[in-house]
Design a protein around this motif. Structure first.
Motif, PDB file in Angstrom:
ATOM      1  N   PRO A 104       0.819  -1.217   0.000  1.00  0.00           N
ATOM      2  CA  PRO A 104       0.000   0.000   0.000  1.00  0.00           C
ATOM      3  C   PRO A 104       0.851   1.263   0.000  1.00  0.00           C
ATOM      4  CG  PRO A 104      -0.254  -1.234   2.062  1.00  0.00           C
ATOM      5  CD  PRO A 104       0.639  -2.034   1.173  1.00  0.00           C
ATOM      6  N   ASP A 105       0.445   2.196  -0.838  1.00  0.00           N
ATOM      7  CA  ASP A 105       1.035   3.525  -0.861  1.00  0.00           C
ATOM      8  C   ASP A 105      -0.045   4.512  -0.449  1.00  0.00           C
ATOM      9  OD1 ASP A 105       3.770   3.442  -1.512  1.00  0.00           O
ATOM     10  OD2 ASP A 105       3.316   3.042  -3.611  1.00  0.00           O
ATOM     11  N   PHE A 106       0.370   5.579   0.193  1.00  0.00           N
ATOM     12  CA  PHE A 106      -0.550   6.579   0.718  1.00  0.00           C
ATOM     13  C   PHE A 106      -0.117   7.956   0.231  1.00  0.00           C
ATOM     14  CE2 PHE A 106      -0.183   3.031   3.568  1.00  0.00           C
ATOM     15  CZ  PHE A 106      -1.500   2.693   3.846  1.00  0.00           C
ATOM     16  N   ALA A 107      -1.105   8.781  -0.084  1.00  0.00           N
ATOM     17  CA  ALA A 107      -0.806  10.135  -0.556  1.00  0.00           C
ATOM     18  C   ALA A 107      -1.958  11.059  -0.198  1.00  0.00           C
ATOM     19  CB  ALA A 107      -0.582  10.130  -2.068  1.00  0.00           C
ATOM     20  N   THR A 108      -1.677  12.338  -0.275  1.00  0.00           N
ATOM     21  CA  THR A 108      -2.710  13.362  -0.227  1.00  0.00           C
ATOM     22  C   THR A 108      -2.743  13.998  -1.607  1.00  0.00           C
ATOM     23  OG1 THR A 108      -2.323  13.782   2.115  1.00  0.00           O
ATOM     24  CG2 THR A 108      -3.464  15.503   0.877  1.00  0.00           C
ATOM     25  N   ILE A 109      -3.940  14.106  -2.157  1.00  0.00           N
ATOM     26  CA  ILE A 109      -4.117  14.718  -3.478  1.00  0.00           C
ATOM     27  C   ILE A 109      -4.763  16.085  -3.292  1.00  0.00           C
ATOM     28  CG2 ILE A 109      -5.334  14.566  -5.692  1.00  0.00           C
ATOM     29  CD1 ILE A 109      -3.313  12.432  -5.572  1.00  0.00           C
ATOM     30  N   TYR A 110      -4.228  17.072  -3.988  1.00  0.00           N
ATOM     31  CA  TYR A 110      -4.810  18.410  -4.031  1.00  0.00           C
ATOM     32  C   TYR A 110      -5.210  18.695  -5.469  1.00  0.00           C
ATOM     33  CZ  TYR A 110      -2.364  18.871   0.428  1.00  0.00           C
ATOM     34  OH  TYR A 110      -1.905  18.676   1.701  1.00  0.00           O
ATOM     35  N   LEU A 111      -6.454  19.111  -5.655  1.00  0.00           N
ATOM     36  CA  LEU A 111      -6.939  19.509  -6.972  1.00  0.00           C
ATOM     37  C   LEU A 111      -7.263  20.994  -6.949  1.00  0.00           C
ATOM     38  CD1 LEU A 111      -9.543  16.671  -7.719  1.00  0.00           C
ATOM     39  CD2 LEU A 111      -7.132  16.756  -8.384  1.00  0.00           C
ATOM     40  N   LEU A 112      -6.741  21.724  -7.902  1.00  0.00           N
ATOM     41  CA  LEU A 112      -7.123  23.104  -8.144  1.00  0.00           C
ATOM     42  C   LEU A 112      -7.886  23.063  -9.462  1.00  0.00           C
ATOM     43  CD1 LEU A 112      -5.285  26.347  -7.742  1.00  0.00           C
ATOM     44  CD2 LEU A 112      -5.949  25.721 -10.044  1.00  0.00           C
TER      45      LEU A 112
END
Length: 143
Positions: free
Chosen positions: A44-52
């Protein structure tokens, strides 16, 4: 044991576009703090995604975005490929005036990384009329 699913099985049709309720310019910022997927080692990989997102005629239905993101939990893919697929699906479905995707990957083995794609970049066909992508600190305000 379940069959390994790769990036080819990502379903973009889970994304739902709603009509933009305004013809005025505005910006939508979306944070996906619990973004998970399986890395190429099937860990498992974990990330935070930000969309503009600067909408044109369509906006993103957030419930559908959540369903799209949830399907990625059992997809085996590198994050370099995943951010490009994610970006392409959003552009194809919503045709925004501008889209910026930032993926902050959690540390693994003492190394973390940040990947960014912006439709404003000339290399992505943009005009580079927005200069905010030069300022990395701007993205930390969403934390």
């Amino acid at each position: 044991m379940s069959k390994v699913r790769t990036y080819e099985s990502i379903q973009s049709d889970l994304l739902v576009a709603l009509p933009n309720p305004s013809n005025q310019a505005y910006e939508i910022n979306i944070k996906i703090p619990e973004f998970t997927f399986l890395g190429v080692q099937e860990q498992p990989d974990f990330a935070t995604i930000y969309l503009l997102f600067h909408p044109d005629k369509k906006i993103i239905e957030l419930k559908a975005l959540k369903q799209y993101v949830y399907q990625l939990r059992d997809i085996v893919v590198s994050y370099e490929r995943l951010i490009n697929i994610f970006y392409d699906h959003l552009v194809e479905k919503f045709k925004p005036e501008r889209l910026r995707v930032v993926m902050d990957c959690n540390p693994r083995g003492g190394i973390s990384s940040r990947l960014t794609i912006d439709s404003d970049w000339k290399s992505r066909g943009g005009e580079e009329k927005y200069k905010d992508w030069h300022d990395v600190s701007e993205w930390n305000r969403l934390d």
